[in-house]
Design a protein around this motif. Sequence first.
Motif, PDB file in Angstrom:
ATOM      1  N   UNK A 144      -6.179   3.331   3.492  1.00  0.00           N
ATOM      2  CA  UNK A 144      -5.829   2.246   4.414  1.00  0.00           C
ATOM      3  C   UNK A 144      -6.411   0.897   4.000  1.00  0.00           C
ATOM      4  N   UNK A 145      -7.490   0.880   3.241  1.00  0.00           N
ATOM      5  CA  UNK A 145      -8.119  -0.395   2.892  1.00  0.00           C
ATOM      6  C   UNK A 145      -7.236  -1.245   1.978  1.00  0.00           C
ATOM      7  N   UNK A 146      -6.212  -0.647   1.378  1.00  0.00           N
ATOM      8  CA  UNK A 146      -5.366  -1.371   0.442  1.00  0.00           C
ATOM      9  C   UNK A 146      -4.038  -1.811   1.063  1.00  0.00           C
ATOM     10  N   UNK A 147      -3.932  -1.683   2.386  1.00  0.00           N
ATOM     11  CA  UNK A 147      -2.761  -2.137   3.126  1.00  0.00           C
ATOM     12  C   UNK A 147      -3.182  -3.101   4.222  1.00  0.00           C
ATOM     13  N   UNK A 148      -2.473  -4.221   4.338  1.00  0.00           N
ATOM     14  CA  UNK A 148      -2.743  -5.129   5.450  1.00  0.00           C
ATOM     15  C   UNK A 148      -2.268  -4.522   6.769  1.00  0.00           C
ATOM     16  N   UNK A 149      -1.156  -3.815   6.708  1.00  0.00           N
ATOM     17  CA  UNK A 149      -0.595  -3.177   7.896  1.00  0.00           C
ATOM     18  C   UNK A 149      -0.355  -1.710   7.562  1.00  0.00           C
ATOM     19  N   UNK A 150      -1.038  -0.812   8.266  1.00  0.00           N
ATOM     20  CA  UNK A 150      -0.987   0.611   7.921  1.00  0.00           C
ATOM     21  C   UNK A 150      -0.922   1.460   9.197  1.00  0.00           C
ATOM     22  N   UNK A 151       0.172   1.312   9.953  1.00  0.00           N
ATOM     23  CA  UNK A 151       0.284   2.062  11.208  1.00  0.00           C
ATOM     24  C   UNK A 151       0.588   3.534  10.964  1.00  0.00           C
ATOM     25  N   UNK A 152       0.326   4.349  11.965  1.00  0.00           N
ATOM     26  CA  UNK A 152       0.719   5.748  11.915  1.00  0.00           C
ATOM     27  C   UNK A 152       2.240   5.843  11.926  1.00  0.00           C
ATOM     28  N   UNK A 153       2.762   6.819  11.192  1.00  0.00           N
ATOM     29  CA  UNK A 153       4.194   7.104  11.229  1.00  0.00           C
ATOM     30  C   UNK A 153       4.388   8.319  12.129  1.00  0.00           C
ATOM     31  N   UNK A 154       5.263   8.206  13.111  1.00  0.00           N
ATOM     32  CA  UNK A 154       5.439   9.272  14.091  1.00  0.00           C
ATOM     33  C   UNK A 154       6.467  10.301  13.634  1.00  0.00           C
ATOM     34  N   UNK A 155       6.430  11.458  14.264  1.00  0.00           N
ATOM     35  CA  UNK A 155       7.442  12.479  13.999  1.00  0.00           C
ATOM     36  C   UNK A 155       8.836  11.952  14.321  1.00  0.00           C
ATOM     37  N   UNK A 156       8.952  11.169  15.375  1.00  0.00           N
ATOM     38  CA  UNK A 156      10.250  10.622  15.757  1.00  0.00           C
ATOM     39  C   UNK A 156      10.803   9.703  14.669  1.00  0.00           C
ATOM     40  N   UNK A 157       9.943   8.899  14.054  1.00  0.00           N
ATOM     41  CA  UNK A 157      10.385   8.032  12.963  1.00  0.00           C
ATOM     42  C   UNK A 157      10.891   8.859  11.784  1.00  0.00           C
TER      43      UNK A 157
END
Length: 214
Positions: A186-199
């Motif tokens: 995660x330290x190498x991403x400015x935006x690193x949200x969780x990806x959901x099962x629905x996605x």
Amino acid sequence: MFQDRLDAARQLSQALRQYRGQNPLVLAIPRGAVPMGEVMAKALNGQLDVVLVHKLRAPFQPEVAIGAVDEAGRTSLSTHAASMDLNPVHVNEEISLQLKTLKTRRQQYNDIQAPIPVQGRVVIVVDDGLATGATMVSALQALRQQQPARLVCAIPVASADALLKVQTLADDTVCLSSPKDFLAVAQFYRDFPQVSDMQVLAILREQADTVPRH
């Protein structure tokens, strides 16, 4: 530093452009890499599917991987796991738990489409980054047994140790960055949200509806 997973996927697609036109099969490790795989499959004129593996978590430190398991139940423990004095009961319980997770995911994905055969294909396995490399090692080992024509490992960022592990298992390894100060993906991403099962399910449904089988 990547803006987000999609930015990383676009950069990987450019680095993998030699495979455009070879009908590559892009296999994403759920859940984080599935949005990346969608971008890459479109950019490379290929197909998207998933490879089901899951990390095995250390006791009281769920963010630390001690190994991984694939959906056939094959397990691989990381070299550092031997120094952790792990309770075999914990390891077996963790394997059982993650196998249940993989079984549930496979049932969900099969409702959308059956797994695309790997044999004889150029297969590109993607994840959003490698810390220990455990899940990618497990994925590559499982896929090698299915006899792809070429097995490619594609990651935006990896620790030096993880990169060495996967390079011995793939025919080609594309890694955009392997910094010395690696602590976590995660330290190498400015935006690193969780990806959901629905996605994940939504992406796979779209692919099943729009991408013709070859």
